[in-house]
Design an enzyme around this catalytic site. Structure first.
Site, PDB file in Angstrom:
ATOM      1  CB  THR A 162      -0.943   0.006   1.222  1.00 28.09           C
ATOM      2  OG1 THR A 162      -0.220  -0.410   2.395  1.00 28.09           O
ATOM      3  CG2 THR A 162      -2.094  -0.959   1.007  1.00 28.09           C
ATOM      4  N   GLY A 221      13.107  19.530   7.035  1.00 31.16           N
ATOM      5  CA  GLY A 221      13.564  18.180   6.765  1.00 31.16           C
ATOM      6  C   GLY A 221      14.808  18.219   5.906  1.00 31.16           C
ATOM      7  N   GLY A 241      16.592  15.511   5.099  1.00 32.37           N
ATOM      8  CA  GLY A 241      16.845  14.190   4.564  1.00 32.37           C
ATOM      9  C   GLY A 241      16.955  14.251   3.050  1.00 32.37           C
ATOM     10  CG  LEU A 263      20.502  17.804   0.773  1.00 32.38           C
ATOM     11  CD1 LEU A 263      20.829  19.197   1.276  1.00 32.38           C
ATOM     12  CD2 LEU A 263      21.468  16.789   1.365  1.00 32.38           C
ATOM     13  N   GLY A 299       9.778  13.136   6.264  1.00 35.75           N
ATOM     14  CA  GLY A 299       9.653  11.682   6.305  1.00 35.75           C
ATOM     15  C   GLY A 299       8.325  11.198   5.740  1.00 35.75           C
ATOM     16  CG  HIS A 353      45.561   9.217 -15.127  1.00 32.56           C
ATOM     17  ND1 HIS A 353      45.345   9.895 -13.938  1.00 32.56           N
ATOM     18  CD2 HIS A 353      46.291  10.047 -15.920  1.00 32.56           C
ATOM     19  CE1 HIS A 353      45.932  11.083 -14.031  1.00 32.56           C
ATOM     20  NE2 HIS A 353      46.510  11.208 -15.224  1.00 32.56           N
TER      21      HIS A 353
END
Length: 492
Positions: free
Chosen positions: A154, A191, A193, A197, A281, A457
């Protein structure tokens, strides 16, 4: 059908939810039985396509394109470009978002329509689901579904702290951002997170005044304190950041939202914004399932206790997958869990434990934040004896050439065995380094094994080699690498 006037459909497997996990479960179950009910009460489509990873990356792509213009002068290139047409930016976000959602809807349209029930479902008893009208008001064709096995898929929804609700209709969720017709002037993002962010930095780079508020110093799902400190320094150098703000209070003032807070230095501050974005969240969508009638053991959060290696709830006939189980809330994990749940439900009662893939997560900030394998906090909590190797990207050759030389990578290896265990990082294009590390960890390679792999490289991946060499030394399995070693190439 039943003779008591209550219509009933009997199936082998009922799947509640048609997001990433539910669709994946359906495909697997369909391989073994045609007696299936796929029950969906809300909109079809996945969180990722509609309001998650895909539309957010569209906004981030626009922000990064503009931000790169700021580096042109350092390359000796003059430009007066960079004016933001907010309506054009958001139109592309919406158009491409709708295109991705269309792919998902096409997939659902390919399912057998006889299997799809537009309805909300809740447990009446361990094997019976009672159906009610879907969000769009459509009445289900039957009143109940009786299933031999049930899969809960769900999904989840944004969680909103009560303290933020004072913002009223100026309180928005990440879901709402992608329906904007234009960019606002100022947004307070609560927030720090992944979602907060990513969106906060993208909006800032598109010219929106942003203040990012967090809690307990946490940022971007980083558990390694050294990497966290570097991430905080880098993000705070670009936009206002309050990860430890105290006495936060939100109020409405006309059409504005005012945020009052005390900064870590003890100074009282107030700022006005057009909107308050809650990125605090997500909560599993299980409260409407009447789980108290399911016969399942529930944890303190009200979620079924389950085995992540089988997705089975206890020793029951019920399986749970995706965001609904609040375990690994990522699209690829939801797809894996749905696949596993569908397979297990179809095989039931022959249920087998499966090894899960190596954990892998990416925050599409700039620099990117990522982790692979076991994180620093998990290693400490599990009492693992490990050593650390690290590299700063400040003087890493390829990164410096491209003027993206910011960040820090830390890798962890097991004492004694030399196994590569995990990594946390912030740095340029770290999504690619995290993938390489996750593959190596899943293959159970030692640090020495990985160092035998080719490194071209000049590449950013050479920075990974430097960190691995330091880790091998810290494990007592190799000599300290020479400074600016010849085989690394200049500045590697």
């Amino acid at each position: 059908m039943r003779g008591d006037g209550m219509s009933m459909r009997e199936v082998d497997i009922a799947i509640i939810g048609s997001g990433t996990a539910g669709m994946s479960a359906y495909r697997q179950a369909r391989k073994r039985t045609d007696r299936i009910a796929l029950i969906e009460g809300g909109p079809f489509g996945t969180t990722c396509a509609r309001v998650g990873c895909m539309p957010s990356k569209l906004l981030i792509a626009a922000a990064e394109a503009r931000h790169r213009l700021a580096a042109l002068s350092a390359f000796g290139i003059a430009s007066d470009a960079g004016a933001v047409d907010g309506r054009a930016v958001m139109k592309r976000v919406r158009d491409e978002r709708d295109r991705f959602v269309g792919f998902v809807l096409d997939a659902v349209a390919g399912f057998d329509p006889a299997h799809v029930l537009r309805a909300h479902a809740e447990f009446e008893d361990p094997h019976t689901l009672k159906l009610s009208p879907a969000m769009d008001g459509s009445a289900p064709p039957v009143e109940r579904v009786r299933a031999g096995r049930i899969i809960i898929a769900t999904g989840s929804r944004p969680a909103i702290p009560a303290a933020l609700r004072a913002a009223g209709d100026r309180l928005i969720l990440s879901d709402d951002v992608f329906d904007w017709q234009d960019l606002p002037g100022a947004v307070a993002v609560f927030g720090a997170g992944v979602i907060g962010l990513e969106l906060g930095q993208a909006l800032h780079r598109l010219g929106v005044r942003v203040h990012l508020f967090g809690r307990d110093g946490r940022i971007g799902a980083i558990s390694d304190p050294v990497v966290r400190a570097e991430a905080t320094r880098l993000i705070a150098a670009e936009l206002p950041l309050s990860l430890d703000a105290a006495d936060v209070r939100v109020e409405r003032d006309g059409e504005a939202v005012v945020v009052h807070f005390t900064d870590p230095g003890g100074a009282a501050s107030s700022e006005r914004f057009d909107y308050l974005l809650a990125a605090t969240g997500r909560t599993p969508n299980v409260e409407m399932l009447a789980l108290e009638c399911s016969g399942l053991e529930l944890d303190a959060r009200g979620l079924p206790v389950f085995d992540p290696q089988t997705t089975r709830a206890g020793d029951s006939h019920v399986f749970i997958a995706g965001d609904a189980d609040a375990d690994r809330v990522l699209l690829h994990e939801a797809a894996d869990e749905g696949h596993l749940a569908g397979e297990q439900a179809a095989r039931y009662p022959a249920v087998y434990r499966h090894t899960r893939r190596t954990p892998l997560g990416v925050v599409f900030s700039d620099p990117q934040i990522a982790y692979a394998g076991r994180r620093h906090a998990q290693l400490l909590a599990d009492g693992v004896a490990f050593a650390v190797g690290e590299v700063s990207f400040e003087d890493q050759g390829r990164s410096r050439v491209m003027l993206v030389n910011h960040g820090l990578l830390r890798v962890y290896g097991e004492q004694g065995s030399g196994l590569l265990l995990g990594a946390e990082m912030i740095g340029p294009q770290n999504e690619h380094i995290a993938h390489l590390l996750a593959w190596a960890i899943q293959a159970r390679m030692t640090v020495a094994d990985v160092l035998q792999m080719p490194f071209y490289h000049p590449t950013i991946e050479e920075g990974l080699r430097t960190a691995l060499r330091e880790l091998l030394t810290a494990l007592g399995m190799g000599a300290a690498p020479p400074l600016h070693c010849i085989d690394c190439g200049p500045g590697a």
